[in-house]
Design an enzyme around this catalytic site. Structure first.
Site, PDB file in Angstrom:
ATOM      1  N   ASP A 228       2.579   3.496   0.238  1.00  0.00           N
ATOM      2  CA  ASP A 228       1.703   4.014   1.281  1.00  0.00           C
ATOM      3  C   ASP A 228       1.993   3.162   2.512  1.00  0.00           C
ATOM      4  O   ASP A 228       2.413   2.010   2.378  1.00  0.00           O
ATOM      5  CB  ASP A 228       0.246   3.838   0.815  1.00  0.00           C
ATOM      6  CG  ASP A 228      -0.738   3.980   1.957  1.00  0.00           C
ATOM      7  OD1 ASP A 228      -0.681   5.007   2.642  1.00  0.00           O
ATOM      8  OD2 ASP A 228      -1.542   3.051   2.157  1.00  0.00           O
TER       9      ASP A 228
ATOM     10  N   ASP B 189      -3.126   0.866  -1.053  1.00  0.00           N
ATOM     11  CA  ASP B 189      -4.213  -0.109  -0.895  1.00  0.00           C
ATOM     12  C   ASP B 189      -5.456   0.305  -1.657  1.00  0.00           C
ATOM     13  O   ASP B 189      -6.484  -0.355  -1.595  1.00  0.00           O
ATOM     14  CB  ASP B 189      -4.525  -0.385   0.584  1.00  0.00           C
ATOM     15  CG  ASP B 189      -4.952   0.874   1.328  1.00  0.00           C
ATOM     16  OD1 ASP B 189      -5.152   1.910   0.667  1.00  0.00           O
ATOM     17  OD2 ASP B 189      -5.076   0.821   2.560  1.00  0.00           O
TER      18      ASP B 189
END
Length: 768
Positions: free
Chosen positions: A438, A645
């Site tokens: 990401d 995350d």
């Protein structure tokens, strides 16, 4: 299928891989048990239940299989302490049994083997002791077998009767056969064929002693495999200094509730998770995050229970207690990972399930063949070789090969701030070839920062920052926060705001310290509203080249005009984490294909990918489309790991073959990831892969040793080398080799405790 609940049992009495198979089979038959995983090293059974099952029913099933069980409350630190004390007690009992067994066996060994090796000693024995020599051996061997060695018989013989033979059955059969034959030779020699009247007391006694020695060495080594958990449990203090109405008192941790205030002095450990409300300090969080440098903490910062306060004293408000604290969750994670099974273990379990019955069959065939075709005394040869087969083939080493490596590997990972939720993630991570990241919050810091501030001739940068700071203090726009941060770092004070107006979607206009200010994107300066505000068009072409360069880098140019003149162009961007370049370079050199999945625009994504050397970019995806992006990458590149995350990445983390959550501090997306990098440090990705590969190498070495050892020595014990070279493997040597194989496997696994990041990772990430 969703599991209704999970349950953990502590199992006592397991000694080898066969025991694991028996316990698993017994529990799997219970109605409502969806899956069961039994671990020999941790002595635990982890069950997933499809419906409610009474723990009494499960415990009863384990007892029927010949073992004992009790329910575990994973969260209680006291349980873990009790368990450690119990293991130490068992180890000491084993040590006493071995010492007694050794004291009784040595005279037997000397009387029998001494007379074989030293002819003069043999003649002296015959002249002075005669038949009493065998009688002394009979008494001492019987004491060894039914004293320290009795566990082999009361566990092994019932297992044999249930047609579920285990390692204890092999030892019981082998030693009893040698002992009973010797008793007949001693007390009823006429019952044996001529020339076969020999005794094998020393074989029976030495087998028991050596296997007890192996068990003791194993217990010593196993104690060290769970060091990681023991160290984590010790981190939490038992008491805390509570602050109430200005007074302090020392209280037990168990009675503290969220919302209460605690005082922490220099050198003390933080008792529970919370938020600092008064004072400041540097806290050593290395046991949680693997980061060696103490972290500065001031009012408003989170503090983690179990971390070490190094300098100042402070007061903080407790936010989490008991099993909700990060430390409790970490201990839980490590235990989960350690008691898990790898896909490779399924193969081992299949083999060991039928291994013991096959060995008994080989021993019977060995006996028959030697009895019919062997040289005289054929009965003696048949007995000795059958016993050697039974003893050598014990599958202890096979049962320990995988779980000990998992335990030590996941324990080592925990000390480095890498938390494996499942042991099987180790094998998965070692096999992965593609890693998708990401972008926001993972490869980048996650909030915009002022990256460029170009000033037009005749203007002063600090003065412009002072004006911009005053204007932006009233704004909610992300640039406002970035500008305020940048100005504060340079200790710039804000000008005086006389008028402020936000222009929707374009920027702002203001009057600061007597100057007319315009800040916004290029469209603000071409719009009628700007011309109305300034009565003239402001030319921004001065910064055309700079703006083009910024756009190529994936940044958005923001212009500032002062008193109708273009004064500056600035840009803000979500900056790349300091360790991202090194970490991704290390991954490339380890042979990985790297992808990035982001909701950002293609141009910005390409600019970041270029800086980081990313191979594949999937941009402009919404959070819910990340799952499709992961599926697409899997189709193109095979199994895939996803690093996120953990906030909006949970679905993608769960979809990937392996999810790695970058957890910073206490905000860990534990539920959806297979591996949590506690410190949020990207270097954890190459480190965890290096450790996973090292652990898998270690497991393969262990399995090779365990299988190769059995494959090579069973034929030798059966006597295949005798016709060619006249070589036989005595039961004593068989017992010694068997004990050594288990100790070798555990010792090899313990090498992982000293594992360091490979040179390539250390070099690239500055760890060396």
């Amino acid at each position: 299928m969703k599991h209704h609940s999970e349950i953990d049992l502590a199992i006592e009495g397991m000694t080898c891989a066969s025991c694991v198979a028996h316990v698993e089979r017994a529990l799997a038959k219970v109605d409502g048990v969806e899956s069961v995983s039994v671990n020999l090293t941790t002595e635990r059974a982890h069950l997933n239940l499809a419906k409610a099952v009474a723990s009494e029913v499960l415990i009863q099933k384990v007892q029927q299989a010949g073992y004992s069980a009790q329910l575990i409350d994973r969260q209680q630190a006291s349980d873990r302490t009790d368990s450690a004390a119990k293991h130490e007690q068992e180890r000491l009992a084993l040590k006493q049994q071995f010492q007694l067994s050794l004291a009784l066996t040595l005279p037997v060994f000397l009387l029998e083997m001494g007379s074989h090796v030293i002819p003069a000693f043999h003649h002296w024995l015959m002249a002075n002791l005669g038949w009493w020599n065998w009688l002394i051996q009979a008494v001492l061997t019987t004491l060894v077998m039914f004293g320290p060695g009795r566990m082999f018989y009361y566990k092994g013989l019932p297992a044999l009767a249930r047609f579920t033979p285990d390692m204890n059955s092999l030892v019981a059969l082998g030693s009893l056969a040698a002992w009973m034959y010797s008793l007949v030779a001693t007390f009823a020699p006429a019952a044996l064929p001529a020339g076969t009247v020999n005794v094998y007391y020393e074989a029976a006694a030495v087998i028991v002693t050596l296997i007890l020695l192996g068990r003791l060495m194993e217990a010593n080594a196993r104690g060290r495999t769970s060091d990681a958990i023991a160290q984590l449990v010790k981190l939490q203090p038992q008491t805390a200094t509570r602050v109430q109405n200005g007074k302090t008192d020392i209280v037990e941790l168990a009675i503290i509730q969220p919302g209460e205030y605690l005082l922490v002095r220099p050198g003390e450990r933080v008792p529970l998770d919370g938020e600092l409300v008064e004072g400041s300090s540097f806290i050593d969080e290395s046991m949680m995050t693997g980061e060696p440098i103490p972290v500065k903490k001031s009012v408003g910062d989170e503090v983690i229970g179990g971390t070490l306060n190094t300098t100042g004293s402070f007061t903080y408000k407790v936010t989490r207690t008991g099993k909700d604290t990060l430390l409790a969750r970490i201990i839980d994670l490590v235990e989960n990972a350690q008691s898990g099974k790898l896909p490779i273990q399924a193969l081992v379990d299949k083999i060991t399930g039928w291994f013991v019955p096959v060995v008994i069959a080989i021993a019977v065939i060995t006996f028959i063949l030697w009895f019919i075709f062997g040289p005289e005394p054929s009965l003696g040869f048949a007995l000795v070789n059958a016993v050697a087969v039974l003893i050598i083939a014990c599958p202890c080493a096979m049962g320990l090969a995988t779980p000990t490596s998992i335990m030590v590997g996941t324990g080592r990972a925990a000390t480095m701030g890498l938390l494996f939720r499942r042991g099987s993630a180790l094998q998965g991570l070692a096999d992965i070839k593609t890693i998708a990241f990401d972008k926001t919050g993972t490869l980048t810091i996650g909030k915009p920062q002022l990256t460029d501030f170009e000033v037009a001739p005749g203007f002063d940068k600090n003065q412009l920052l002072s004006l911009a700071l005053a204007a932006e203090q009233r704004s909610e726009h992300p640039i406002a926060h970035a500008l305020i941060d940048a100005a504060q770092q340079l200790n710039i004070t804000a000008g005086e705001v006389e008028m402020f107006e936000a222009i929707s979607g374009s920027g702002l206009r203001a009057r600061i310290s007597g100057h007319a200010i315009l800040i916004g994107a290029d469209r603000l300066f071409t719009q009628q509203v700007a011309q109305q505000a300034t009565q003239q068009k402001i030319d921004i072409t001065l910064f055309s080249a700079v703006a083009e360069k910024l756009a190529d880098e994936g940044k958005t140019p923001i212009y500032m005009a002062v008193d109708n003149q273009i004064a500056a162009v600035m840009a803000l961007a979500d900056t790349i984490k300091p360790d991202a370049v090194e970490s991704l370079t290390a991954l490339h050199e380890l042979g990985f294909n790297i992808a990035m999945i982001t909701g950002d625009n293609q141009r910005t994504a390409n600019a970041i990918a270029k800086k980081l050397g990313i191979d594949t970019v999937i941009a402009e995806v919404l959070p819910e489309q990340k799952v499709d992006a992961v599926k697409q990458l899997r189709t193109e590149h095979g199994s895939i790991a996803f690093v996120g995350d953990g906030i909006n990445d949970a679905p993608a983390l769960a979809e990937a073959d392996l999810g790695l959550a970058i957890g910073t501090g206490t905000d860990i997306a534990i539920e959806s990831a297979d591996l949590v990098l506690v410190s949020g440090d990207l270097q954890g990705v190459p480190k965890s892969i290096g450790l996973a590969r090292a652990t898998m190498r270690n497991i393969k070495q262990n399995l090779f040793w365990a299988f190769a050892y059995n494959a090579a020595l069973i034929p030798l014990a059966a006597g295949v080398a005798y016709p060619l070279w006249g070589v036989l493997l005595s039961p004593m040597l068989a017992a010694g080799a068997m004990a050594l194989s288990s100790v070798f496997v555990v010792t090899n696994a313990l090498r992982l405790r000293r594992w360091q990041a490979p040179h390539i990772v250390m070099k690239k990430t500055g760890l060396s």
